[in-house]
Scaffold this motif. Structure first.
Motif, PDB file in Angstrom:
ATOM      1  N   THR A   1       0.829  -0.899   0.049  1.00 39.62           N
ATOM      2  CA  THR A   1      -0.152  -0.787   0.470  1.00 39.62           C
ATOM      3  C   THR A   1       0.898   0.987   0.117  1.00 39.62           C
ATOM      4  O   THR A   1       2.230   1.154   0.527  1.00 39.62           O
ATOM      5  CB  THR A   1      -0.960  -0.478   1.140  1.00 39.62           C
TER       6      THR A   1
ATOM      7  N   ARG B   1       5.418  -4.876  10.291  1.00 36.96           N
ATOM      8  CA  ARG B   1       3.522  -4.761  11.014  1.00 36.96           C
ATOM      9  C   ARG B   1       3.143  -4.054  11.935  1.00 36.96           C
ATOM     10  O   ARG B   1       3.371  -4.836  13.122  1.00 36.96           O
ATOM     11  CB  ARG B   1       2.433  -6.694  10.349  1.00 36.96           C
TER      12      ARG B   1
ATOM     13  N   LYS C   1      -1.064  -1.959  14.038  1.00 37.81           N
ATOM     14  CA  LYS C   1      -1.741  -0.706  14.300  1.00 37.81           C
ATOM     15  C   LYS C   1      -1.413  -0.025  15.374  1.00 37.81           C
ATOM     16  O   LYS C   1      -0.943  -0.492  16.359  1.00 37.81           O
ATOM     17  CB  LYS C   1      -2.760  -1.471  14.451  1.00 37.81           C
TER      18      LYS C   1
ATOM     19  N   THR D   1      -3.912  -0.688   9.281  1.00 37.05           N
ATOM     20  CA  THR D   1      -2.717  -2.185   9.958  1.00 37.05           C
ATOM     21  C   THR D   1      -1.733  -1.418   8.626  1.00 37.05           C
ATOM     22  O   THR D   1      -1.822  -1.667   7.508  1.00 37.05           O
ATOM     23  CB  THR D   1      -3.258  -3.279  10.339  1.00 37.05           C
TER      24      THR D   1
ATOM     25  N   ASP E   1       1.850  -2.772   6.765  1.00 37.80           N
ATOM     26  CA  ASP E   1       2.077  -4.299   6.369  1.00 37.80           C
ATOM     27  C   ASP E   1       3.507  -2.870   6.719  1.00 37.80           C
ATOM     28  O   ASP E   1       3.977  -2.563   5.843  1.00 37.80           O
ATOM     29  CB  ASP E   1       1.334  -3.987   5.799  1.00 37.80           C
TER      30      ASP E   1
END
Lengths: 331, 332
Positions: free
Chosen positions: A115, A179, A181, A286, A288
């Motif tokens: 992303t 990773r 959040k 989240t 990554d």
């Protein structure tokens, strides 16, 4: 440490580290280490290496801490054995050291999916130069582009069919290494793999020409489309790891068009720091390993963040601690 | 054809087609077809099936026309072979047909990572949100990250940043062929099928930032991608309905319900830019790939607003005529 993805003489995509003026193939380097220093059977070494130091940068980054440990190990071994003017090989015959002229540098993370988050209006120059309404304190605008939009050093920026004006901007790119959040600011740097240069291209006429005037229709409405046109996000040539850039808030950047300086600035002027951007984005999204956060067009009042470009221009986006990313605009 | 992805009894992600109340594992069915009808040796059939009918829906869609041809073949084969009370196996022993209750249905393309959402594509939405309508032939487009995507019966997680969450009911289009500068006339050739798409956004983010204030750069829209991007914020499913089953995608009724109460109703005939116009508009400078999701904007009508606001604890159902019902649970 500066990392690259490159295409070798056999046309394969590989990952490498910059050693002086040369590039050392990391996968071949680890294979040699395993055999020579760790006593691994040469027959097993290739398979182990492909797992631990894959030729895909994205796969390596996704190994998170373990991948980074293998990276340190491999690079210190390569530094130990590297000798000027001598080509090294792995036990299975893979070439380790290449001259820059022997290879083609690719964007450092050519693999998908990942992303790409593009932050906008993250420098106060926007308010001063363009009169832009600043985002709320502690936040900034974010738009995503397709990972296929990302191209590499020397790739062409292709002029779009539907735009009359296009602008370029130099941005500090942050590559996520873990990773996570709800990452708090004070932990955010732990989630960074390294830094790169982004040449953020925007079809600025799209922002203006698609609704009943700027006063009613938000330019920002069309940002995503204006930025995710094919070839609009050159990234590279290197990933500088944190040893090269201990403080991302003190990085000088410059954008040149046909050799003339058009934008210039320092990341210390960011409205939201890199750590705050990670906190802000990861609140409900989240992040990554391998994702890219482009932290906003860099500029000042005297050297504004957005530089208009046209077909035929040569654009150089430079961040001293990382390198120079050069791309041509073609019709 | 109603195509879906599911998790089987051993936890593997597979692709399947719904036939009556059963799911047929397409990869296993294709392996059986290759041996029994295609004259391929048993020892090669599994590998060939994995390649031609991969367990990843995205990989299958990326095979474009060839994938479609194999899909049509295996569908007609398995539809005629499957019996109600008989479990079939592939030559290598993979189970082919499952009862719908035996499997965990996933979002149809769990591997998806290219998600395009269109804004203000129904005039009623622009009016209710107090956003000016874009020029004719234009509309806004936003992207969402891959972790937004969830499937039927999955949980929508309440974001940290929200007090108020907006739900929109949308027709989702699945692209079936790579292309750029696709003309409106050719656009349907690039459509693989349709899904029910439920587009959520954090309203607070947009409102607090003066959404609709009309200043030059309108900070609200600064956050449109952020507001729409929390994890789980785009349920999609339950199946991909292939386009042969939807003769006219511009005449589909939709209804969005919260705890069984209809909140939103609309019809795709009210789109400002039709599906083919959207494909033409967006592909002018951006390549579409097979497997892309294009969500065509929140539907609504005068009587049933396009804006619905679910709360934690709610059961939300997005329904589109001929495509299906997508049910999700909002959890704190």
């Amino acid at each position: 440490m500066k990392l690259v993805s490159f295409r070798n003489h056999a046309g394969e995509t590989r990952i490498g580290v910059k050693v002086g003026d040369n590039i050392a193939d990391l996968t071949a380097g680890l294979e040699r280490y395993l055999v020579e220093e760790a006593g691994t059977d040469p027959l097993c070494a290739i398979e182990v290496t492909n797992e631990r130091m894959p030729a895909s940068m994205l796969d390596l980054i996704k190994r998170e801490e373990e991948g980074q440990a293998d990276l340190q190990l491999t690079v210190s071994y390569i530094n130990k054995i590297a000798q000027k003017g001598k080509t090294l090989f792995s036990p299975s015959g893979g070439k380790i050291t290449y001259g820059l002229e022997e290879i083609t540098l690719l964007t450092p993370v050519p693999q998908i999916p990942r992303t790409i988050f593009n932050m906008e209006y993250n420098y106060p120059a926007y308010e001063r130069v363009y009169g832009t309404v600043p985002p709320d304190h502690g936040t900034t605008a974010m738009f995503m582009v397709n990972p296929e939009t990302v191209t590499g050093p020397s790739d062409y920026i292709v002029w779009p069919a539907t735009a009359t004006e296009v602008a370029s901007a130099v941005e500090l790119g942050v590559i996520i290494g873990k990773r996570g959040k709800r990452i708090p600011q004070d932990k955010a740097l732990d989630y960074i793999f390294g830094y790169t240069i982004v040449n953020g291209i925007t079809a600025i006429s799209i922002l203006r020409g698609m609704g009943p005037g700027r006063h009613c229709l938000p330019a920002a409405f069309y940002f995503t489309r204006a930025m995710t046109m094919d070839t609009f996000q050159p990234v590279g040539p290197f990933i500088a790891l944190k040893d090269e850039i201990p403080d991302p808030q003190d990085v000088e950047a410059e954008l040149r068009v046909n050799g003339k300086v058009v934008s210039r600035g320092n990341t210390r002027d960011m409205r939201c720091s890199v750590a705050r951007l990670i906190e802000f984005l990861s609140r409900d999204i989240t992040l990554d390993a391998g994702d890219l956060i482009s932290t906003g067009a860099i500029g000042t009042f005297d050297f504004p963040p957005e530089a208009p470009v046209k077909v035929g221009d040569v654009i150089e986006a430079e961040i001293g601690k990382i390198g120079v990313l050069c791309n041509n605009v073609v019709a | 054809m109603r195509l879906g992805s599911f998790k089987n009894h051993s936890g593997h992600v597979r692709i399947g087609v719904k036939i009556d109340e059963q799911m047929a594992d397409l990869t296993a069915a294709f392996e059986k077809y290759l041996v029994e009808e295609g004259g391929i040796g048993r020892q090669f059939a599994k590998e060939a099936a994995n390649h031609r009918m991969p367990a990843s829906m995205l990989d299958l869609l990326r095979r474009e026309e060839e994938g479609w041809a194999d899909l049509s073949t295996v569908y007609s084969y398995i539809r005629n072979t499957m019996k109600k009370d008989k479990v079939l196996f592939s030559p290598s022993g993979d189970k082919i047909n499952y009862g719908l209750k035996e499997v965990k249905l996933l979002t149809p393309i769990p591997q998806i990572y290219r998600i395009f959402d269109v804004g203000v594509n129904y005039e009623i939405l622009g009016r209710e949100e107090n956003v000016p309508i874009p020029d004719e032939g234009c509309t806004s487009m936003f992207k969402k990250p891959p972790r937004c995507i969830i499937g039927h019966e999955d949980e929508i997680r309440w974001p940290l940043s929200a007090k108020e969450v907006l739900s929109e009911l949308e027709l989702g289009v699945i692209i079936g062929k790579k292309g750029k500068r696709i003309s409106k006339a050719d656009a349907l050739d690039y459509v693989f099928g349709y899904v029910v798409s439920h587009d959520l956004a954090v309203m607070d983010t947009l409102k607090n930032a003066n959404w609709g204030m009309g200043t030059e750069s309108l900070p609200g829209a600064y956050y449109i991608d952020s507001a729409k991007s929390p994890d789980t914020f785009q349920p999609v499913g339950p199946f991909i309905v292939t386009k042969d089953e939807i003769p006219d995608c511009q005449n589909l009724n939709g209804e969005f319900r919260i705890n069984g109460v209809p909140k939103t109703r609309g019809n795709t005939r009210d789109m400002r830019l039709t599906v083919t116009e959207l494909i033409q508009f967006l592909s002018a400078d951006m390549t579409f790939y097979a497997g892309d999701l294009l969500s065509t904007g929140g539907m609504g009508s005068e009587e049933y607003s396009p804006l619905a606001f679910p709360q934690p604890g709610d059961v939300v159902e997005a329904e589109l005529e001929r495509i299906g019902i997508l049910r999700n649970y909002v959890v704190a």
